[in-house]
Each structure stands twice: as structure tokens, then as C-alpha cells.
Write a protein that holds these residues in place. Structure first.
Motif, mmCIF file in Angstrom:
data_model
loop_
_atom_site.group_PDB
_atom_site.id
_atom_site.type_symbol
_atom_site.label_atom_id
_atom_site.label_comp_id
_atom_site.label_asym_id
_atom_site.label_seq_id
_atom_site.Cartn_x
_atom_site.Cartn_y
_atom_site.Cartn_z
ATOM 1 N N VAL A 73 0.821 -1.214 0.000
ATOM 2 C CA VAL A 73 0.000 0.000 0.000
ATOM 3 C C VAL A 73 0.852 1.261 0.000
ATOM 4 O O VAL A 73 0.423 2.311 -0.512
ATOM 5 C CB VAL A 73 -0.979 0.018 1.198
ATOM 6 C CG1 VAL A 73 -1.968 -1.127 1.097
ATOM 7 C CG2 VAL A 73 -0.243 -0.010 2.526
ATOM 8 N N TYR A 74 2.070 1.213 0.555
ATOM 9 C CA TYR A 74 2.926 2.389 0.580
ATOM 10 C C TYR A 74 4.015 2.340 -0.489
ATOM 11 O O TYR A 74 4.861 3.234 -0.543
ATOM 12 C CB TYR A 74 3.578 2.541 1.958
ATOM 13 C CG TYR A 74 2.620 2.998 3.035
ATOM 14 C CD1 TYR A 74 2.005 4.252 2.952
ATOM 15 C CD2 TYR A 74 2.308 2.189 4.115
ATOM 16 C CE1 TYR A 74 1.124 4.678 3.934
ATOM 17 C CE2 TYR A 74 1.432 2.599 5.103
ATOM 18 C CZ TYR A 74 0.835 3.845 5.006
ATOM 19 O OH TYR A 74 -0.034 4.259 5.976
ATOM 20 N N ASP A 75 4.010 1.273 -1.300
ATOM 21 C CA ASP A 75 4.982 1.126 -2.376
ATOM 22 C C ASP A 75 6.410 1.303 -1.855
ATOM 23 O O ASP A 75 7.225 2.038 -2.416
ATOM 24 C CB ASP A 75 4.700 2.146 -3.495
ATOM 25 C CG ASP A 75 5.472 1.812 -4.772
ATOM 26 O OD1 ASP A 75 5.817 0.616 -4.959
ATOM 27 O OD2 ASP A 75 5.733 2.736 -5.563
ATOM 28 N N ALA A 76 6.703 0.623 -0.739
ATOM 29 C CA ALA A 76 8.023 0.740 -0.101
ATOM 30 C C ALA A 76 9.045 -0.118 -0.833
ATOM 31 O O ALA A 76 8.703 -1.111 -1.480
ATOM 32 C CB ALA A 76 7.934 0.309 1.365
ATOM 33 N N ASN A 77 10.298 0.293 -0.729
ATOM 34 C CA ASN A 77 11.398 -0.445 -1.342
ATOM 35 C C ASN A 77 11.784 -1.599 -0.415
ATOM 36 O O ASN A 77 12.372 -1.390 0.650
ATOM 37 C CB ASN A 77 12.598 0.489 -1.566
ATOM 38 C CG ASN A 77 13.694 -0.184 -2.369
ATOM 39 O OD1 ASN A 77 14.029 -1.338 -2.131
ATOM 40 N ND2 ASN A 77 14.260 0.549 -3.324
ATOM 41 N N LEU A 78 11.470 -2.810 -0.822
ATOM 42 C CA LEU A 78 11.688 -3.971 0.037
ATOM 43 C C LEU A 78 13.172 -4.223 0.275
ATOM 44 O O LEU A 78 13.574 -4.639 1.361
ATOM 45 C CB LEU A 78 11.034 -5.210 -0.583
ATOM 46 C CG LEU A 78 10.970 -6.453 0.307
ATOM 47 C CD1 LEU A 78 10.240 -6.156 1.605
ATOM 48 C CD2 LEU A 78 10.299 -7.604 -0.428
ATOM 49 N N ASN A 79 14.008 -3.976 -0.729
ATOM 50 C CA ASN A 79 15.450 -4.180 -0.560
ATOM 51 C C ASN A 79 16.016 -3.270 0.536
ATOM 52 O O ASN A 79 16.813 -3.701 1.379
ATOM 53 C CB ASN A 79 16.183 -3.926 -1.876
ATOM 54 C CG ASN A 79 15.897 -4.997 -2.904
ATOM 55 O OD1 ASN A 79 15.595 -6.136 -2.552
ATOM 56 N ND2 ASN A 79 15.983 -4.636 -4.185
ATOM 57 N N THR A 80 15.598 -2.013 0.506
ATOM 58 C CA THR A 80 16.047 -1.066 1.530
ATOM 59 C C THR A 80 15.545 -1.479 2.907
ATOM 60 O O THR A 80 16.278 -1.412 3.906
ATOM 61 C CB THR A 80 15.557 0.355 1.197
ATOM 62 O OG1 THR A 80 16.041 0.732 -0.093
ATOM 63 C CG2 THR A 80 16.048 1.353 2.240
ATOM 64 N N LEU A 81 14.282 -1.914 2.972
ATOM 65 C CA LEU A 81 13.710 -2.342 4.243
ATOM 66 C C LEU A 81 14.459 -3.540 4.812
ATOM 67 O O LEU A 81 14.731 -3.605 6.015
ATOM 68 C CB LEU A 81 12.233 -2.699 4.066
ATOM 69 C CG LEU A 81 11.245 -1.537 3.907
ATOM 70 C CD1 LEU A 81 9.847 -2.080 3.624
ATOM 71 C CD2 LEU A 81 11.216 -0.681 5.166
#
Length: 429
Positions: free
Chosen positions: A34-42
Motif C-alpha cells: 500500500v505504501y509502495d516501499a522499497n523492500l530491498n532497503t527495508l
């Protein structure tokens, strides 16, 4: 707005039987989408958060708990306290005190329930205690391991809120003592009114002398003295104390009591590994969820929303207490600690609550929530160990929570000195 769905989603996933770690993974997947977050960074930030020396104490204290079970240490502690606690309600007192000593070594409720429950259930039944009441008292008492240091829950709280582990340990000592006194007095009151505690069954043969029982228990009783004395005496850090505890449990159980077998030792290591793996996964996912919520300013928005409705610090504290209890009734103590604590910490600081004081509030709330329906994970485990029907344990558990645990939580919340006096005296703040 989307973040408000995260907590109900977590509860639903856990409610349908999905393992806790994967329930957190489901919430993370939802927030990432829903927030289109960067999974690699997370993932990178999550693994960096796990790169903490403090977390080394986690598997070592967990291993210590399982080694105490299989090495005969818990048995000696319980036998000693059973002989020490005499008079009306003596066996119930022995269960409470055994849980407190066990907590001062292992720091986990699960290990306390398995060890103390399996040893003390039949003696309590022989003295007239109903199984439901045994399960309820065991469920509440076992959570003294969360309040008496070293505590796995307090280690997690310190990590997710970036506080001193030693300070969080010391903050829960006062509430723990208050809870111990309350449980003992309430049990003595019930023994005199609700049922009669029968004399010990002498048909099993003569009991060992008190001196002999004490001599056997001395190596086991030395463990909390070494651990706590070392931490607060400045000899070693909590992480080093965890290593000392594990080694000491191996020495006492293997060389002194000689109850370890290769099979029991391997089983303890496997159980500790499984428990640690689950907690680390939960921590990893919670760190990643926290990063998303922090970026979206969810804690700050929550603080502003509550303060717009409740203008007094007392009202804010009561709301947080209520949320902690409800969350604890739906989730396990680890989930409450890693999700609720960071979420409400800004609100607590805004209302003048010290983070170390908040640690004690969270610890007391877990005692209530973990024994409250509908999930009540600790109470269900107690019923399993004591073979008590859950419906027979619910009312006694509610009585203990209403007249003992809840008042202790309120006193802890509105009397900060109870939590902060010891950390300040030890110059930990």
C-alpha cells in the motif's frame, strides 16, 4: 490511514492460526504494497537493526531456561521453596516463589510453566487445590519471569526502543515484588474461604530433612545471585550475564546434579533454537514494519489524535493501559512488546512518562493480557500442563487479574517511583 489496518490485520492472521512470525510477514507485505516501499532497503535496515550485541543475550537466556528444565535445577529450586513455604496456602506460596526464582534465572514464562507446572500440579491437587485454580495461579505466577530480571521481554523492549537493558531490568523489580506479595496474600485468603488445604500425604514415605533439601538446592539457588549480582555489581553486562547463566546451568546440571543426557541436552538446544528463531523473525519483520510506520509518521499522528481527544496525562495513560491489555489478550507478549511499545512511546514521552517507566507498564500489562480471553496464550499453556479444562481456569484467572494484577498495573502506572527508584539508585539512568 492505511497503517491503521495493520494491527487488526495482524490480529486476524494470528486468529486464523497463522504462526506469529508469518502473521508479521503478512502485515509487512500489506504495508509494503500500500505504501509502495522499497523492500530491498527495508531488508537492509531490518538486518542492520538485528546487528546488536544486546540480542546475543536472547538465545543464551532462552537456552538457560531449557537447561534448567532438563538438568534438574528447577526441581531442586521448587523442592527447597516448597519446604520453606509453610502454613496456610503454603503450596500456593511455593508456586509463586518458585516462579519468581525461576524468572530470575531464565526470564521466560513458557519454561516456568513447563517446569513448575509439571512438578507442582499433583502436590497441589493432593492439598485440595482445584485444577482450574492451579492453572490460573500458574499462569499469572509464570509471568513473573517477565518482570524479574533477566527478562526476555525487557531485552526486546530495550532493543526496539533503544533503552538501557540494565535500566529496563531494574524498572520491573518493584512491580514484581508487589505482584508476588499480592498473589501470596490473595491465595492465602482463598485457601481460608474457598477450599481447605489438606495436609501433605504421608503415604509416599518420609520426606528429606530441610537441611538436606537446602544443601541440594544451594547450587541452583546460586545462579540468580551470580547473574543479578554480576549485572548490578558491574562485574559483567547483561549480555555477558547470559553467557555466564548458560555455562553455569550446564555446570550445575551436568557436573553437580548429573541429570543431563546427550538426548536431553540436544533437546534443550533444539527447543532453544526454535524459540530464538521465531523471535528473531518477529523482530526482523517488526523492525521493517516500524521503518514504514516511522516514515509515514504513524506514531506522531497517533499521538496527536489521542491528545486531541484526551487532554490530561492521566487520560492518556489510561487509554494506553487499556490498549495494552486488549492487545495482550489478542497477541503474545513478544508481539505486544515489539509492536505496541514503539507505537505508543512518543505519546508516553509527550505526557512526561520516562521510557524506562513505560517498560514497567508494558511488563505489567503483559501479565494481564497473556491470561485474558480470547487468546490467553499463557493460560491455555497452563491448562495444558495442569490438564485443567479452560473454562474451570477462566474465573480464577479473572479473579487474580482483577484483585492483584490490575491494581499492580495501576500502581505501577501512576506511581513512577516504584519503577524508577531502583534504576536511579543504581545510576542506570
Amino acid at each position: 490511514m492505511y497503517a491503521l489496518v495493520a494491527l487488526p490485520l495482524l490480529i486476524i492472521l494470528m486468529g486464523i492460526g497463522l504462526p506469529v512470525a508469518w502473521s508479521f510477514a503478512g502485515v509487512l507485505a500489506y504495508l509494503t504494497f500500500v505504501y509502495d516501499a522499497n523492500l530491498n532497503t527495508l531488508m537492509l535496515q531490518g538486518f542492520r537493526s538485528l546487528n546488536s550485541l544486546v540480542l546475543v543475550a536472547l538465545p543464551l537466556f532462552i537456552l538457560t531456561g531449557y537447561l534448567m528444565q532438563s538438568g534438574g535445577i528447577a526441581q531442586r529450586i521448587i523442592s527447597f521453596i516448597e519446604r520453606l513455604a509453610t502454613g496456610k496456602g503454603g503450596m500456593g506460596t511455593a508456586m509463586v516463589l518458585s516462579s519468581s526464582v525461576f524468572g530470575a534465572i531464565a526470564g521466560t514464562a513458557t519454561a516456568a510453566i513447563a517446569s513448575i507446572g509439571s512438578i507442582m500440579t499433583e502436590p497441589l491437587i493432593a492439598r485440595g487445590y482445584p485444577r482450574g485454580r492451579i492453572a490460573a495461579l500458574l499462569g499469572i505466577s509464570s509471568l513473573l519471569g517477565i518482570l524479574i530480571p533477566p527478562s526476555i521481554t525487557m531485552i526486546l523492549f530495550a532493543v526496539v526502543t533503544r533503552q538501557s537493558v540494565a535500566a529496563c531490568f531494574a524498572a520491573t523489580i518493584g512491580p514484581a515484588i508487589l505482584l508476588i506479595i499480592g498473589l501470596i496474600l490473595y491465595n492465602r485468603f482463598l485457601v481460608g474461604r474457598a477450599f481447605e488445604e489438606l495436609p501433605a500425604d504421608e503415604s509416599a514415605g518420609p520426606r528429606e530433612s530441610f537441611g538436606k533439601v537446602t544443601l541440594k538446592a544451594l547450587p541452583a539457588l546460586s545462579l540468580p545471585i551470580i547473574i543479578l549480582g554480576g549485572i548490578y555489581g558491574g562485574v559483567f553486562t547483561p549480555t555477558e550475564a547470559a553467557a555466564v547463566a548458560a555455562v553455569a546451568a550446564l555446570i550445575v546440571g551436568g557436573l553437580i546434579y548429573r541429570e543431563f543426557t546427550w538426548r536431553s541436552l540436544a533437546r534443550s538446544v533444539v527447543q532453544a533454537t526454535e524459540t530464538t528463531g521465531t523471535i528473531i523473525l518477529i523482530l526482523l519483520f517488526s523492525f521493517m514494519i516500524s521503518r514504514i510506520m516511522a516514515f509515514e509518521r504513524v506514531p506522531q499522528d497517533l499521538t496527536e489524535a489521542i491528545q486531541s481527544v484526551v487532554t490530561s496525562p492521566i487520560g492518556a495513560l489510561l487509554i494506553v493501559n487499556l490498549v495494552l491489555i486488549v492487545a495482550g489478550a489478542l497477541m503474545d507478549d513478544i508481539s505486544v512488546t515489539v509492536v505496541i511499545a514503539p507505537l505508543f512511546l512518543p505519546l508516553m514521552i509527550a505526557n512526561g512518562v520516562d521510557p524506562v517507566h513505560f517498560a514497567a507498564i508494558v511488563g505489567c500489562s503483559v501479565v494481564i493480557g497473556a491470561n485474558s480471553p480470547p487468546v490467553a496464550p499463557t493460560l491455555f499453556l497452563s491448562c495444558k500442563i495442569t490438564r485443567a479444562p479452560i473454562m474451570q481456569a477462566v474465573m480464577p484467572a479473572l479473579g487474580l487479574m482483577t484483585f492483584v494484577a490490575f491494581p499492580v498495573m495501576l500502581i505501577t502506572t501512576f506511581w513512577p517511583a516504584l519503577s524508577l527508584a531502583i534504576p536511579r539508585a543504581l545510576d542506570l539512568m
